[in-house]
Scaffold this active site. Structure first.
Site, PDB file in Angstrom:
ATOM      1  N   HIS A   1      52.689 -14.138  18.724  1.00 58.45           N
ATOM      2  CA  HIS A   1      52.829 -15.457  19.345  1.00 58.45           C
ATOM      3  C   HIS A   1      54.254 -15.678  19.841  1.00 58.45           C
ATOM      4  O   HIS A   1      54.966 -16.573  19.384  1.00 58.45           O
ATOM      5  CB  HIS A   1      52.396 -16.563  18.377  1.00 58.45           C
ATOM      6  CG  HIS A   1      52.544 -17.933  18.980  1.00 58.45           C
ATOM      7  ND1 HIS A   1      51.760 -18.374  20.038  1.00 58.45           N
ATOM      8  CD2 HIS A   1      53.412 -18.940  18.717  1.00 58.45           C
ATOM      9  CE1 HIS A   1      52.144 -19.588  20.391  1.00 58.45           C
ATOM     10  NE2 HIS A   1      53.153 -19.958  19.601  1.00 58.45           N
TER      11      HIS A   1
ATOM     12  N   ASP B   1      47.138 -20.055  22.080  1.00 61.52           N
ATOM     13  CA  ASP B   1      47.142 -19.078  23.176  1.00 61.52           C
ATOM     14  C   ASP B   1      45.729 -18.886  23.734  1.00 61.52           C
ATOM     15  O   ASP B   1      45.541 -18.739  24.949  1.00 61.52           O
ATOM     16  CB  ASP B   1      47.715 -17.738  22.687  1.00 61.52           C
ATOM     17  CG  ASP B   1      49.127 -17.903  22.146  1.00 61.52           C
ATOM     18  OD1 ASP B   1      49.950 -18.520  22.831  1.00 61.52           O
ATOM     19  OD2 ASP B   1      49.398 -17.425  21.026  1.00 61.52           O
TER      20      ASP B   1
ATOM     21  N   THR C   1      54.150 -22.753  11.988  1.00 59.53           N
ATOM     22  CA  THR C   1      55.610 -22.771  12.147  1.00 59.53           C
ATOM     23  C   THR C   1      56.144 -21.521  12.828  1.00 59.53           C
ATOM     24  O   THR C   1      55.844 -20.385  12.407  1.00 59.53           O
ATOM     25  CB  THR C   1      56.276 -22.895  10.750  1.00 59.53           C
ATOM     26  OG1 THR C   1      55.670 -23.969  10.043  1.00 59.53           O
ATOM     27  CG2 THR C   1      57.779 -23.117  10.874  1.00 59.53           C
TER      28      THR C   1
ATOM     29  N   GLY D   1      55.442 -33.976  14.956  1.00 54.33           N
ATOM     30  CA  GLY D   1      54.804 -34.055  16.273  1.00 54.33           C
ATOM     31  C   GLY D   1      53.437 -33.410  16.281  1.00 54.33           C
ATOM     32  O   GLY D   1      52.518 -33.898  16.945  1.00 54.33           O
TER      33      GLY D   1
HETATM   34  N1  LIG Z   1      51.886 -21.563  16.438  1.00 56.17           N
HETATM   35  C1  LIG Z   1      51.912 -22.274  17.540  1.00 56.17           C
HETATM   36  O1  LIG Z   1      51.162 -22.014  18.477  1.00 56.17           O
HETATM   37  C2  LIG Z   1      52.849 -23.443  17.673  1.00 56.17           C
HETATM   38  C3  LIG Z   1      52.650 -24.387  18.685  1.00 56.17           C
HETATM   39  C4  LIG Z   1      53.513 -25.472  18.756  1.00 56.17           C
HETATM   40  C5  LIG Z   1      54.551 -25.615  17.845  1.00 56.17           C
HETATM   41  N2  LIG Z   1      54.707 -24.686  16.879  1.00 56.17           N
HETATM   42  C6  LIG Z   1      55.765 -24.827  15.868  1.00 56.17           C
HETATM   43  O2  LIG Z   1      55.385 -25.823  14.913  1.00 56.17           O
HETATM   44  C7  LIG Z   1      56.551 -26.332  14.260  1.00 56.17           C
HETATM   45  C8  LIG Z   1      56.515 -27.855  14.191  1.00 56.17           C
HETATM   46  O3  LIG Z   1      56.559 -28.416  15.466  1.00 56.17           O
HETATM   47  P1  LIG Z   1      56.550 -30.007  15.660  1.00 56.17           P
HETATM   48  O4  LIG Z   1      56.568 -30.261  17.100  1.00 56.17           O
HETATM   49  O5  LIG Z   1      55.489 -30.619  14.818  1.00 56.17           O
HETATM   50  O6  LIG Z   1      57.984 -30.371  15.025  1.00 56.17           O
HETATM   51  P2  LIG Z   1      58.472 -31.800  14.476  1.00 56.17           P
HETATM   52  O7  LIG Z   1      59.934 -31.706  14.294  1.00 56.17           O
HETATM   53  O8  LIG Z   1      57.932 -32.882  15.315  1.00 56.17           O
HETATM   54  O9  LIG Z   1      57.752 -31.911  13.064  1.00 56.17           O
HETATM   55  C9  LIG Z   1      58.067 -31.055  12.017  1.00 56.17           C
HETATM   56  C10 LIG Z   1      57.802 -31.769  10.712  1.00 56.17           C
HETATM   57  O10 LIG Z   1      58.127 -30.850   9.671  1.00 56.17           O
HETATM   58  C11 LIG Z   1      58.731 -31.627   8.642  1.00 56.17           C
HETATM   59  N3  LIG Z   1      59.490 -30.769   7.748  1.00 56.17           N
HETATM   60  C12 LIG Z   1      60.729 -30.242   7.889  1.00 56.17           C
HETATM   61  N4  LIG Z   1      61.074 -29.535   6.800  1.00 56.17           N
HETATM   62  C13 LIG Z   1      60.007 -29.596   5.954  1.00 56.17           C
HETATM   63  C14 LIG Z   1      59.744 -29.081   4.677  1.00 56.17           C
HETATM   64  N5  LIG Z   1      60.637 -28.338   4.025  1.00 56.17           N
HETATM   65  N6  LIG Z   1      58.557 -29.361   4.109  1.00 56.17           N
HETATM   66  C15 LIG Z   1      57.635 -30.098   4.765  1.00 56.17           C
HETATM   67  N7  LIG Z   1      57.820 -30.634   5.982  1.00 56.17           N
HETATM   68  C16 LIG Z   1      59.006 -30.377   6.566  1.00 56.17           C
HETATM   69  C17 LIG Z   1      59.597 -32.640   9.373  1.00 56.17           C
HETATM   70  O11 LIG Z   1      59.941 -33.713   8.518  1.00 56.17           O
HETATM   71  C18 LIG Z   1      58.683 -33.021  10.505  1.00 56.17           C
HETATM   72  O12 LIG Z   1      57.857 -34.118  10.150  1.00 56.17           O
HETATM   73  C19 LIG Z   1      57.727 -25.775  15.059  1.00 56.17           C
HETATM   74  O13 LIG Z   1      58.279 -24.669  14.375  1.00 56.17           O
HETATM   75  C20 LIG Z   1      57.099 -25.307  16.361  1.00 56.17           C
HETATM   76  O14 LIG Z   1      57.828 -24.292  16.983  1.00 56.17           O
HETATM   77  C21 LIG Z   1      53.893 -23.600  16.775  1.00 56.17           C
HETATM   78  O1  LIG Z   2      56.645 -22.741  22.643  1.00 58.69           O
HETATM   79  C1  LIG Z   2      56.949 -23.197  21.542  1.00 58.69           C
HETATM   80  O2  LIG Z   2      58.097 -23.171  21.095  1.00 58.69           O
HETATM   81  C2  LIG Z   2      55.882 -23.839  20.710  1.00 58.69           C
HETATM   82  C3  LIG Z   2      54.635 -23.024  20.598  1.00 58.69           C
HETATM   83  O3  LIG Z   2      54.884 -21.747  20.077  1.00 58.69           O
HETATM   84  C4  LIG Z   2      53.859 -22.940  21.873  1.00 58.69           C
HETATM   85  O4  LIG Z   2      53.393 -21.851  22.209  1.00 58.69           O
HETATM   86  O5  LIG Z   2      53.694 -23.980  22.511  1.00 58.69           O
END
Ligand SMILES: NC(=O)c1ccc[n+]([C@@H]2O[C@H](COP(=O)([O-])OP(=O)(O)OC[C@H]3O[C@@H](n4cnc5c(N)ncnc54)[C@H](O)[C@@H]3O)[C@@H](O)[C@H]2O)c1
Ligand SMILES: O=C(O)C[C@H](O)C(=O)O
Length: 339
Positions: free
Chosen positions: A203, A176, A144, A38
């Site tokens: 975070h 943020d 992540t 995503g």
């Molecule tokens: N730091 C931030 O501010 C922030 C903001 C939003 C989301 N996130 C985090 O980002 C992460 C991903 O969110 P998303 O919405 O893209 O999730 P998602 O499920 O849509 O996508 C995750 C992707 O990771 C892949 N994946 C899983 N295991 C893997 C591996 N071992 N090696 C490589 N790829 C792998 C999956 O196949 C998938 O394509 C989540 O942990 C979410 O909480 C962090």
């Molecule tokens: O809130 C979440 O789980 C995803 C990310 O850390 C965010 O701040 O949007």
């Protein structure tokens, strides 16, 4: 098309908006691990348009060829490569200047970020084991969740491999900052493209600390405004998780934030002095070893930790309250790798 460069009053402000090797960097390579997800897909879309990138390397455990084929039809200069599954991870990261990691599961309503630990800790550990061997000089930007723990996990893996450099591993907290700037400009009617708000701490929940008193250009807030805005920023991720109602967490705003942070690292690699907030190993705040503050970035990653600056008593209380929570998250990450 370049990512928009926003102007602001001071060097620090301008850089925070957008946001100072690796190795070569005459032809920068950026790898995205989790590229089919995503966040990964729109992040790839934005990075494909960044003129600083010569090679965009896409890695995931599924669907990478399709994403790469699609992006490769965009008429920008970055060359795209696809890598699928652990056997292709080393090739994906080899020679990378910047590695961005959004691999892992997102939250559903009712979950905390820490609830993702059991799945995501192992994903980040395994990815970093390869990076630490194959691309130890890359700047690594970890998206992540739970970021408060996944960054210490990455650090422990690099330490074990003997290739740790504390200037090169970042937890991405740019979202943020982006949110704070959006909410402040909505509230105050300021130009969103010029509003700068540093966010410090970590975070998750109460560890997210917007320094509204340092908003630039200067705006004033009433105490009730501060007391309403601060928890909104802290809970903004949950606001999106609830609105998506089971379909994941923030992806589009996160892709923008991730692309902005990666662009900052690339500009820093080229020698530009860039300031950006990120969660790194830091002595900025007493009693805790990882903290996000504005950082001066340069060709080797973190050149200088700028610290929290002058804060109000309200902000200081938030900083103090974040320390035990961060220490818990950090200890959990360290223990996961080091036992
Ligand atoms: N730091 C931030 O501010 C922030 C903001 C939003 C989301 N996130 C985090 O980002 C992460 C991903 O969110 P998303 O919405 O893209 O999730 P998602 O499920 O849509 O996508 C995750 C992707 O990771 C892949 N994946 C899983 N295991 C893997 C591996 N071992 N090696 C490589 N790829 C792998 C999956 O196949 C998938 O394509 C989540 O942990 C979410 O909480 C962090
Ligand atoms: O809130 C979440 O789980 C995803 C990310 O850390 C965010 O701040 O949007």
């Amino acid at each position: 098309m370049a990512l928009p460069v926003k102007s602001a009053g001071s060097v620090m402000s301008a850089s925070l908006r957008l946001v100072a090797v690796r190795n070569s960097s005459s032809k920068p390579k950026v790898a995205v691990l989790g590229a089919s997800g995503g966040i990964g897909q729109p992040l790839g879309l934005l990075l494909k348009q960044d003129p600083l990138i010569a090679h965009l390397s896409l890695y995931d455990v599924v669907n990478t060829p399709g994403v790469a084929a699609d992006l490769s039809h965009i008429d920008s200069n970055a060359k795209v490569s696809a890598h699928t599954g652990p056997a292709e991870l080393a090739a994906a990261v080899e020679g990378a200047d910047v590695i961005v990691i959004p691999a892992g599961v997102p939250r559903k309503p009712g979950m905390t970020r820490d609830d993702l630990f059991n799945t995501n800790a192992g994903i980040v550990r395994d990815l970093c084991q390869t990076i630490a061997k194959v691309a130890p000089k890359a700047l690594v930007a970890i998206i992540t969740n739970p970021v408060n723990s996944t960054v210490p996990i990455a650090v422990e893996v690099f330490k074990k491999a003997g290739s740790y450099d504390k200037r090169r591993i970042f937890g991405v907290t740019t979202l943020d900052v982006v949110r704070s700037q959006a909410f402040v400009s909505d509230l105050k009617g300021t130009d969103a493209s010029k509003t700068v708000v540093p966010v410090v701490g970590g975070h998750a929940g109460i560890t997210i600390i917007p320094l509204l008193s340092q908003t630039s250009p200067k705006v004033s807030f009433t105490q009730p405004e501060i007391e309403k805005l601060t928890p909104r920023i802290q809970d903004a991720g949950t606001e999106v998780v609830n609105a998506k109602a089971g379909a994941g967490s923030a992806t589009l705003s996160m892709a923008l934030a991730g692309a902005r942070f990666a662009n900052s690292l690339l500009r820093a690699l080229k020698g530009e002095k860039v300031v950006q907030c990120a969660y790194v190993e830091s002595e900025a705040v007493k009693g805790v070893n990882f903290f996000s503050t504005p950082l001066e970035l340069g060709p080797n990653g973190v050149e200088k930790i700028l610290g929290v600056g002058k804060v109000t008593p309200f902000e200081q209380k938030l900083i103090d309250a974040s320390v035990p929570e961060l220490n818990k998250n950090i200890a959990k990450g360290v223990k996961f790798v080091s036992g």
